[in-house]
Every structure is written in C-alpha cells, then in structure tokens.
Design a protein around this motif. Structure first.
Motif, PDB file in Angstrom:
ATOM      1  N   HIS A   3      -4.655  -2.875  -3.979  1.00 32.01           N
ATOM      2  CA  HIS A   3      -4.384  -3.035  -2.549  1.00 32.01           C
ATOM      3  C   HIS A   3      -5.611  -2.713  -1.705  1.00 32.01           C
ATOM      4  O   HIS A   3      -5.874  -3.391  -0.704  1.00 32.01           O
ATOM      5  CB  HIS A   3      -3.227  -2.119  -2.139  1.00 32.01           C
ATOM      6  N   SER A   4      -6.353  -1.713  -2.117  1.00 38.69           N
ATOM      7  CA  SER A   4      -7.507  -1.273  -1.330  1.00 38.69           C
ATOM      8  C   SER A   4      -8.834  -1.802  -1.860  1.00 38.69           C
ATOM      9  O   SER A   4      -9.890  -1.410  -1.381  1.00 38.69           O
ATOM     10  CB  SER A   4      -7.557   0.270  -1.311  1.00 38.69           C
ATOM     11  N   TYR A  40     -10.184  -2.874   5.617  1.00 34.13           N
ATOM     12  CA  TYR A  40      -9.854  -3.743   6.753  1.00 34.13           C
ATOM     13  C   TYR A  40      -9.294  -3.000   7.975  1.00 34.13           C
ATOM     14  O   TYR A  40      -9.002  -3.617   8.985  1.00 34.13           O
ATOM     15  CB  TYR A  40      -8.831  -4.794   6.310  1.00 34.13           C
ATOM     16  N   GLY A  86      -5.204  -2.014   4.610  1.00 30.81           N
ATOM     17  CA  GLY A  86      -6.146  -1.884   3.512  1.00 30.81           C
ATOM     18  C   GLY A  86      -7.366  -1.059   3.913  1.00 30.81           C
ATOM     19  O   GLY A  86      -7.813  -1.100   5.071  1.00 30.81           O
ATOM     20  N   TYR A  87      -7.921  -0.339   2.962  1.00 27.15           N
ATOM     21  CA  TYR A  87      -9.034   0.570   3.246  1.00 27.15           C
ATOM     22  C   TYR A  87     -10.211  -0.163   3.873  1.00 27.15           C
ATOM     23  O   TYR A  87     -10.858   0.351   4.790  1.00 27.15           O
ATOM     24  CB  TYR A  87      -9.462   1.264   1.938  1.00 27.15           C
ATOM     25  N   ALA A 114      -8.271  -8.148  -3.627  1.00 31.30           N
ATOM     26  CA  ALA A 114      -6.896  -8.455  -3.231  1.00 31.30           C
ATOM     27  C   ALA A 114      -6.695  -9.940  -2.949  1.00 31.30           C
ATOM     28  O   ALA A 114      -5.560 -10.415  -2.900  1.00 31.30           O
ATOM     29  CB  ALA A 114      -6.509  -7.626  -2.003  1.00 31.30           C
ATOM     30  N   TYR A 143      -2.872 -10.214  10.064  1.00 36.77           N
ATOM     31  CA  TYR A 143      -2.801 -10.492   8.626  1.00 36.77           C
ATOM     32  C   TYR A 143      -2.895 -11.995   8.363  1.00 36.77           C
ATOM     33  O   TYR A 143      -3.723 -12.458   7.574  1.00 36.77           O
ATOM     34  CB  TYR A 143      -1.502  -9.932   8.053  1.00 36.77           C
ATOM     35  N   GLY A 178       0.804  -1.216   0.000  1.00 38.64           N
ATOM     36  CA  GLY A 178       0.000   0.000   0.000  1.00 38.64           C
ATOM     37  C   GLY A 178       0.836   1.264   0.000  1.00 38.64           C
ATOM     38  O   GLY A 178       0.308   2.365   0.192  1.00 38.64           O
ATOM     39  N   TYR A 197      -7.437  -9.690   3.040  1.00 39.85           N
ATOM     40  CA  TYR A 197      -7.117  -8.820   4.184  1.00 39.85           C
ATOM     41  C   TYR A 197      -5.696  -8.266   4.101  1.00 39.85           C
ATOM     42  O   TYR A 197      -4.736  -9.004   3.934  1.00 39.85           O
ATOM     43  CB  TYR A 197      -7.279  -9.613   5.478  1.00 39.85           C
ATOM     44  N   HIS A 198      -5.599  -6.949   4.178  1.00 37.44           N
ATOM     45  CA  HIS A 198      -4.320  -6.255   4.358  1.00 37.44           C
ATOM     46  C   HIS A 198      -4.439  -5.400   5.613  1.00 37.44           C
ATOM     47  O   HIS A 198      -5.463  -4.724   5.805  1.00 37.44           O
ATOM     48  CB  HIS A 198      -3.990  -5.354   3.162  1.00 37.44           C
TER      49      HIS A 198
END
Length: 387
Positions: free
Chosen positions: A53-54, A256, A253-254, A58, A275, A39, A249-250
């Motif tokens: 990424h967001s 998460y 991430g936006y 993903a 993660y 990200g 899931y990141h």
C-alpha cells in the motif's frame, strides 16, 4: 525517432493487456488482501498488505488507473480509425452503428454466466475481503441478468450481476462523443484547442462524480493521436516512471499524502476526487509515453503483450463471475488442508487467473467473434452504399 504504425498499434494492444491484468490483480487483492487498498493496519491479512500500500509498486493492482488507461486507449484508437484514412464522417457513422453491437454480446454473456454462478453456487466467504463478500444477489433472475447485460450497464452503469460492467456506460457514451468530435476535427482550424475544450466540458456537466474524469480520459486519447510528438528514449522512460508513480496513488499512501493535502479541487461545489484524478493522470502519462517512445513501444508490442491485449476485454468481463466460484472454492479447500492464509490466497489467485485466461480463449471464438460479425452485418445493412 519515429515509431512505425504497426509497432504503435501493437503497443496499444500490449498496454490494454497489461491494464486488464492490473484490474484482475486489483480485484484479487480486494478479495484476499484488502489493506493493500485501504492501508488499514488492523485489517491486514498478509505480511505484505501495508508494505504494498505504501510502496511505489501499488500501480500493479490499481484498478482506477487501469480503467483510465482503457479509456485513453479507446480515445486514441477510435480517433485513429476515423481520422487516419477515408472520410471522417463516413467512418464515424459506421463505427457509431457498430459500437453497441460490438460491446454488448460479451457483456451479456458474462451476465448470464454470473446468473448461473450466483444462482447455483453459494460459498462461505467470511474469511475474504468485503469486495468478495458483497458480491451476491439474494434472488438472481435470468431476465434481470439479460437486462443487466444489454441495457442497464450501457445506459446507467448499473451492473449488479457483474460489477466490472459499470465501465460500459462510459465506454459507450465516451465512444459516441469521440465519434462526434472526430466528425468536427477535420473542419476546424484549432484542432487541439477543440479537443482540450471537450476534455474540460465533463467537469461542468451533471454527471456522476468521478465519471467526468473518465470521460476526459477518452478525449485525452484523441489529443495523443493529434499530437505529433516522439520522445527521446531517456525522456520517455522518465515520463513512463512518473506515470506509474501516479497510477499507484492512494489518498493515504505514504508517498502521496502531500499531494492529497495540497490539492483540493471543487467545480460548481462538486469535489473532484483526488484518487480518481491522479490515477487517471498517471494512466494518461503511461499511454502517452508508451505510444510516443520507441523503446517502450517496442517492448509493449511484443507477442506476449499483444496476445494478452487480444483477450483483455473478454478477461475483463469474465473474471468476476468466475472468481466467485474458483477463488472461493480453492481458498477454502487449501485452508481446510492446513495451508496458511497467504499461501492459500496466492495459490487461489494464480489458479483463478489461469482459469479465466483459458476460458477467455473459447469465449473469444464463440462469443466475441459473433459480436464482430453482428456489428459488421448491421453496419452493412444500415449504411448507404458509397457510389
């Protein structure tokens, strides 16, 4: 709405094939578009890095979720092979004898290929991500490669010649643990409770951080086998979508961030990594929904997915050393001939994937088939004949 055994086992292969593709995409994106994982806007290489990424997509390149799926599937299929027919102890004993010899030859072969790739091919990787740049050994040794492919990757998870082999330790010891559990299950009244206890145990053991989640994934596969549940198609599809959501899931991430801020698990002063945890929860839900939902199981049991699954282990062990050569050479060549970074990365990725899958076909015939024969022969020699 019941699902036939043939369809269920076919879908196991199908999911495995897709999970392997996810690992492959994870490593290709780490090579050409690392910001898809981190990200980091400042380090974005292509226009879609931060978007992916967001995004809720993903999961397509989540290596952590894919590995979790592998382990859940292993727990399921191993328990099926032991508990479905015959004496559980006899079946478990035979599979215990076979396991190392079934896994080792393809892993060893990949390390030998990696040795020659690292020994004789050096390329300019300065334009690539850290994952590709850091894959290097200053003084490759043939004996070290053999040791890596036969001992260290299985006993300690150390795999400098082929990073993907870090999973062999968990695959090996997780399998042995499942064999042990399956010997006990037929004699125990509260079978599912016992499985849950086995799932929780790794979190209280002195294992490498993150590994406890993957060991738990093994036992969750046994739990899926024992649960006599079939989901209606609509509910199964919803669960599948939820599983994919968590597979993407990141930590930053936006979609998460709220999960990451709310959940902070510590056991005996050891932090449980969100993660790895959420990616594996997603993997469990995906496998559960596929195996217990007729319409999804039917999709994943189609020939294309099953064929991908049949090659998945070989693609998994082969892709990194081959990528070291093909993706770098193709990327540098196309860039030198005026193509943009994005187009060079795309063409290199597609061509590398085609090459790896093509190489895996003869590798299956001449290496993997040998491991099957060797493991069966050793089992025959070591097992007491039943009268």
């Amino acid at each position: 709405m019941t699902i036939s055994t043939q369809q269920k086992l076919g879908s196991v292969e199908g999911i495995r094939g897709v999970a392997c593709l996810m690992v492959f995409l994870s490593h290709l994106s780490s090579t050409f578009a690392p910001s898809m994982h981190t990200g980091n806007i400042a380090n974005a290489r292509t226009p879609i890095d931060i978007i992916m990424h967001s995004s809720p997509f993903a999961f397509l390149y989540s290596g952590a979720a894919a590995v979790g799926i592998f382990f859940v599937l292993s727990g399921f299929i191993l328990s099926y092979c032991i508990l479905n027919k015959g004496d559980a102890v006899t079946n478990a004993a035979g599979m215990t004898i076979k396991r190392y010899f079934r896994l080792m030859p393809p892993a060893l072969g990949s390390c030998i290929i990696a040795y020659f790739a690292l020994k004789h091919f050096t390329f300019d990787k300065s334009a690539l991500g850290d994952w590709a740049q850091n894959y290097n050994i200053s003084n490759p040794s043939f004996l070290d490669a053999i040791y890596n492919g036969t001992i260290s990757s299985f006993l300690s998870g150390s795999a400098p010649y082929n990073w993907s082999l870090w999973t062999m330790k968990i695959e090996f010891f997780g399998s042995l643990s499942v064999f042990f559990l399956c010997c006990i299950i037929p004699k125990v009244k509260y079978k599912k409770t016992l499985i849950v206890i086995f799932m929780v145990m790794p979190f209280f053991m002195n294992v490498k951080s993150g590994d406890e989640i993957y060991y738990a994934a093994f036992f969750s596969g046994v739990l899926i086998y024992m649960l006599d549940i079939n989901f209606p198609n609509k509910l199964g599809v919803i669960l599948f979508a939820i599983g994919l959501f968590f597979c993407g899931y990141h930590t930053n991430g936006y979609l998460y961030k709220s999960f990451n801020s709310l959940i902070n698990i510590n056991i005996y002063n050891k932090h449980i990594d969100n993660y790895t945890l959420f990616n594996n929860i997603g993997g469990f839900i995906v496998v559960f929904s596929v195996l217990r939902t007729k319409i999804i199981s039917k999709i994943f049991s189609r020939d294309l997915f099953v064929k991908l699954g049949a090659l998945s282990f070989l693609v998994y062990v082969l892709h990194q050393p081959i990528m070291h050569i093909t993706s770098t050479v193709l990327f540098n060549f196309t860039r030198d001939n005026g193509l943009s970074y994005s187009m060079s990365a795309l063409l290199s990725s597609i061509t590398t994937m085609v090459i790896v899958y093509l190489v895996s076909i003869p590798y299956q015939k001449y290496v993997d088939s040998i491991s099957v024969k060797i493991s069966n022969l050793i089992k025959t020699k070591m097992m007491i004949k039943q009268i």
